[in-house]
Design a protein around this motif. Structure first.
Motif, PDB file in Angstrom:
ATOM      1  N   PHE A   1      13.154   6.700   0.266  1.00 53.32           N
ATOM      2  CA  PHE A   1      11.819   6.163   0.526  1.00 53.32           C
ATOM      3  C   PHE A   1      11.269   6.879   1.759  1.00 53.32           C
ATOM      4  CE2 PHE A   1      14.124   2.993  -1.827  1.00 53.32           C
ATOM      5  CZ  PHE A   1      13.212   2.612  -2.794  1.00 53.32           C
ATOM      6  N   THR A   2      10.324   7.753   1.524  1.00 60.76           N
ATOM      7  CA  THR A   2       9.811   8.604   2.586  1.00 60.76           C
ATOM      8  C   THR A   2       8.628   7.957   3.296  1.00 60.76           C
ATOM      9  OG1 THR A   2       8.354   9.773   1.041  1.00 60.76           O
ATOM     10  CG2 THR A   2      10.582  10.662   1.348  1.00 60.76           C
ATOM     11  N   VAL A   3       8.145   8.636   4.315  1.00 61.91           N
ATOM     12  CA  VAL A   3       6.969   8.209   5.077  1.00 61.91           C
ATOM     13  C   VAL A   3       5.929   9.313   4.950  1.00 61.91           C
ATOM     14  CG1 VAL A   3       6.062   7.601   7.348  1.00 61.91           C
ATOM     15  CG2 VAL A   3       8.378   6.898   6.693  1.00 61.91           C
ATOM     16  N   SER A   4       4.741   8.972   4.509  1.00 66.46           N
ATOM     17  CA  SER A   4       3.684   9.972   4.300  1.00 66.46           C
ATOM     18  C   SER A   4       2.758  10.000   5.503  1.00 66.46           C
ATOM     19  CB  SER A   4       2.888   9.658   3.030  1.00 66.46           C
ATOM     20  OG  SER A   4       3.718   9.724   1.886  1.00 66.46           O
ATOM     21  N   ASP A   5       2.666  11.170   6.144  1.00 70.83           N
ATOM     22  CA  ASP A   5       1.777  11.335   7.292  1.00 70.83           C
ATOM     23  C   ASP A   5       0.425  11.910   6.898  1.00 70.83           C
ATOM     24  OD1 ASP A   5       3.626  10.542   9.447  1.00 70.83           O
ATOM     25  OD2 ASP A   5       4.767  12.276   8.770  1.00 70.83           O
ATOM     26  N   ARG A   6       0.380  12.590   5.741  1.00 73.75           N
ATOM     27  CA  ARG A   6      -0.885  13.159   5.278  1.00 73.75           C
ATOM     28  C   ARG A   6      -0.800  13.336   3.763  1.00 73.75           C
ATOM     29  NH1 ARG A   6      -1.112  19.662   6.673  1.00 73.75           N
ATOM     30  NH2 ARG A   6       0.572  20.290   5.263  1.00 73.75           N
ATOM     31  N   LEU A   7      -1.955  13.459   3.138  1.00 68.79           N
ATOM     32  CA  LEU A   7      -1.990  13.695   1.701  1.00 68.79           C
ATOM     33  C   LEU A   7      -1.560  15.127   1.418  1.00 68.79           C
ATOM     34  CD1 LEU A   7      -5.352  11.927   0.815  1.00 68.79           C
ATOM     35  CD2 LEU A   7      -3.041  11.018   0.672  1.00 68.79           C
TER      36      LEU A   7
ATOM     37  N   PRO B   1       5.288   1.251  -0.906  1.00 68.02           N
ATOM     38  CA  PRO B   1       5.444   0.622   0.406  1.00 68.02           C
ATOM     39  C   PRO B   1       4.450  -0.502   0.664  1.00 68.02           C
ATOM     40  CG  PRO B   1       4.362   2.745   0.619  1.00 68.02           C
ATOM     41  CD  PRO B   1       4.799   2.627  -0.815  1.00 68.02           C
ATOM     42  N   ARG B   2       3.363  -0.513  -0.107  1.00 67.20           N
ATOM     43  CA  ARG B   2       2.369  -1.571   0.044  1.00 67.20           C
ATOM     44  C   ARG B   2       1.921  -2.036  -1.338  1.00 67.20           C
ATOM     45  NH1 ARG B   2       1.428   2.309   3.833  1.00 67.20           N
ATOM     46  NH2 ARG B   2       1.364   1.667   6.006  1.00 67.20           N
ATOM     47  N   ALA B   3       1.475  -3.268  -1.430  1.00 68.56           N
ATOM     48  CA  ALA B   3       0.980  -3.786  -2.703  1.00 68.56           C
ATOM     49  C   ALA B   3      -0.253  -2.993  -3.112  1.00 68.56           C
ATOM     50  CB  ALA B   3       0.648  -5.263  -2.576  1.00 68.56           C
TER      51      ALA B   3
ATOM     52  N   HIS C   1      -3.937  -4.155  -3.095  1.00 67.01           N
ATOM     53  CA  HIS C   1      -4.600  -4.363  -1.816  1.00 67.01           C
ATOM     54  C   HIS C   1      -5.156  -3.068  -1.226  1.00 67.01           C
ATOM     55  CE1 HIS C   1      -1.807  -8.102  -1.309  1.00 67.01           C
ATOM     56  NE2 HIS C   1      -2.819  -8.330  -2.124  1.00 67.01           N
ATOM     57  N   LEU C   2      -4.939  -1.935  -1.911  1.00 67.01           N
ATOM     58  CA  LEU C   2      -5.396  -0.655  -1.392  1.00 67.01           C
ATOM     59  C   LEU C   2      -6.754  -0.295  -1.982  1.00 67.01           C
ATOM     60  CD1 LEU C   2      -2.112   1.456  -1.632  1.00 67.01           C
ATOM     61  CD2 LEU C   2      -2.931   0.082   0.275  1.00 67.01           C
ATOM     62  N   HIS C   3      -7.582   0.322  -1.166  1.00 64.71           N
ATOM     63  CA  HIS C   3      -8.907   0.748  -1.615  1.00 64.71           C
ATOM     64  C   HIS C   3      -8.942   2.245  -1.930  1.00 64.71           C
ATOM     65  CE1 HIS C   3     -10.497  -3.181  -0.641  1.00 64.71           C
ATOM     66  NE2 HIS C   3      -9.969  -3.086   0.567  1.00 64.71           N
ATOM     67  N   SER C   4      -7.947   3.005  -1.462  1.00 62.98           N
ATOM     68  CA  SER C   4      -7.859   4.427  -1.759  1.00 62.98           C
ATOM     69  C   SER C   4      -6.427   4.876  -1.542  1.00 62.98           C
ATOM     70  CB  SER C   4      -8.799   5.245  -0.861  1.00 62.98           C
ATOM     71  OG  SER C   4      -8.261   5.352   0.441  1.00 62.98           O
ATOM     72  N   ILE C   5      -6.131   6.109  -1.952  1.00 63.60           N
ATOM     73  CA  ILE C   5      -4.781   6.648  -1.798  1.00 63.60           C
ATOM     74  C   ILE C   5      -4.388   6.757  -0.336  1.00 63.60           C
ATOM     75  CG2 ILE C   5      -5.528   9.052  -1.776  1.00 63.60           C
ATOM     76  CD1 ILE C   5      -2.357   7.656  -3.445  1.00 63.60           C
ATOM     77  N   ARG C   6      -5.353   6.862   0.555  1.00 65.02           N
ATOM     78  CA  ARG C   6      -5.041   6.964   1.979  1.00 65.02           C
ATOM     79  C   ARG C   6      -4.375   5.708   2.520  1.00 65.02           C
ATOM     80  NH1 ARG C   6      -6.946  11.330   4.479  1.00 65.02           N
ATOM     81  NH2 ARG C   6      -8.468  12.628   3.374  1.00 65.02           N
ATOM     82  N   GLY C   7      -4.492   4.620   1.776  1.00 71.24           N
ATOM     83  CA  GLY C   7      -3.825   3.403   2.205  1.00 71.24           C
ATOM     84  C   GLY C   7      -2.313   3.494   2.178  1.00 71.24           C
ATOM     85  N   LEU C   8      -1.786   4.500   1.487  1.00 71.96           N
ATOM     86  CA  LEU C   8      -0.336   4.694   1.427  1.00 71.96           C
ATOM     87  C   LEU C   8       0.191   5.504   2.599  1.00 71.96           C
ATOM     88  CD1 LEU C   8       0.129   5.463  -2.371  1.00 71.96           C
ATOM     89  CD2 LEU C   8       0.825   3.397  -1.159  1.00 71.96           C
ATOM     90  N   LEU C   9      -0.704   6.076   3.425  1.00 68.79           N
ATOM     91  CA  LEU C   9      -0.266   6.869   4.557  1.00 68.79           C
ATOM     92  C   LEU C   9       0.267   5.979   5.661  1.00 68.79           C
ATOM     93  CD1 LEU C   9      -3.114   9.525   4.814  1.00 68.79           C
ATOM     94  CD2 LEU C   9      -0.875   9.763   3.735  1.00 68.79           C
ATOM     95  N   ALA C  10       1.174   6.547   6.451  1.00 64.72           N
ATOM     96  CA  ALA C  10       1.744   5.807   7.570  1.00 64.72           C
ATOM     97  C   ALA C  10       0.676   5.548   8.615  1.00 64.72           C
ATOM     98  CB  ALA C  10       2.893   6.596   8.184  1.00 64.72           C
TER      99      ALA C  10
END
Length: 280
Positions: free
Chosen positions: A69-75, A191-193, A196-205
């Motif tokens: 399970f990684t951490v995304s800092d940028r797209l 990592p998040r429901a 509840h996200l409005h865009s793919i950027r919501g998955l960034l750290a």
């Protein structure tokens, strides 16, 4: 680092295990090959500690899967999913892939391709901009590409029939798949429901380390180091011009790259423009 405790004779094996999980993120009994999972299981404890310490990544290893399970800092648009013929996934294929995973999570031990298509079509009808019509050859092809991606990773295994035959003529062709629930569960762990996200950027750290001292927020040096090491293993080259002042300081410290070298067996090649990790 646990890597420092490993004997020189065993270090190559450990570094191969680190490269495999950093390259694939998901390991199963057949993906990327049949020797990867036993290798990961051998070094699971040490890798779990080192990957968390160096990158903030979480490693879960079971009898049938290893999942990083990684951490995304940028797209990162440079690492898309691909079909068996190396064609890049488009939005439709990504949507079908997500809906296939949802359907497989609710299914039993087996499912036919037509049943899976019916489930995906029904779910797609509830999503704006997504549709699966088995009457359209383009939709069938995209759907089979998503199913094939899951098959390569072991989430499903062909028990009978032919998916391409169904794609050519769904009235005459059919395929039956065994479902590996452990792989399905390992694949979809956001990592998040997502609702509840409005865009793919919501998955960034979202980290305080991205703030500066000028903002009155203390800079987390440990997390900055992790962010730079993540860049070293995720990007072909880490360019100095893309880093902020705190990241540049972390990159300039010899131990930042040397720890990645010890973990992976890669060699840091330094230039004025930045650093690339090279496999000799």
């Amino acid at each position: 680092m646990r890597a420092r405790e490993i004997t020189p004779l065993a270090l190559d094996s450990y570094q191969r295990a680190a490269r495999v999980i950093l390259s694939n993120h998901l390991i199963t009994s057949t993906y990327p090959d049949r020797i990867a999972l036993p290798l990961l299981r051998r070094w699971a404890t040490e890798l779990r500690d080192d990957l968390l310490e160096l990158f903030g990544y979480r490693l879960e290893v079971t009898e049938t899967t290893a999942r990083l399970f990684t951490v995304s800092d940028r797209l990162n648009p440079s690492a898309p999913a691909r079909t068996a013929s190396e064609r890049t996934f488009d939005r439709t294929r990504y949507a079908y892939l997500a809906l296939c995973l949802a359907a497989l999570g609710r299914a039993g031990n087996q499912i036919t391709l037509s049943e899976l298509a019916d489930h995906v079509a029904a779910d797609a009808g509830q999503v704006d901009g997504v549709e699966l019509s088995t009457d359209r050859a383009s939709d069938r092809d995209a759907f089979v590409d998503a199913v094939g991606w899951l098959g390569v990773r072991g989430a499903i295994a062909l028990a009978d029939g032919d998916a391409n035959g169904w794609a050519s003529n769904p009235e005459a062709g059919e395929a039956l798949y065994d479902i590996d629930r452990s792989v399905v569960v390992a694949l979809f762990r956001p990592p998040r429901a997502l609702q509840h996200l409005h865009s793919i950027r919501g998955l960034l750290a979202v980290e305080t380390s991205s703030a500066s001292e000028d903002d009155g927020i203390p800079v987390d040096a440990k997390e900055i180091g992790r962010r730079v090491r993540r860049a070293l293993v995720e990007r072909p080259v880490v360019l100095a011009g893309e880093l902020d002042q705190h990241e540049l300081i972390a990159l300039a410290q010899p131990k930042t790259a040397s720890e990645v070298e010890l973990l992976t067996g890669l060699v840091a090649e330094r230039r004025a423009e930045g650093i690339a990790m090279i496999d000799p």
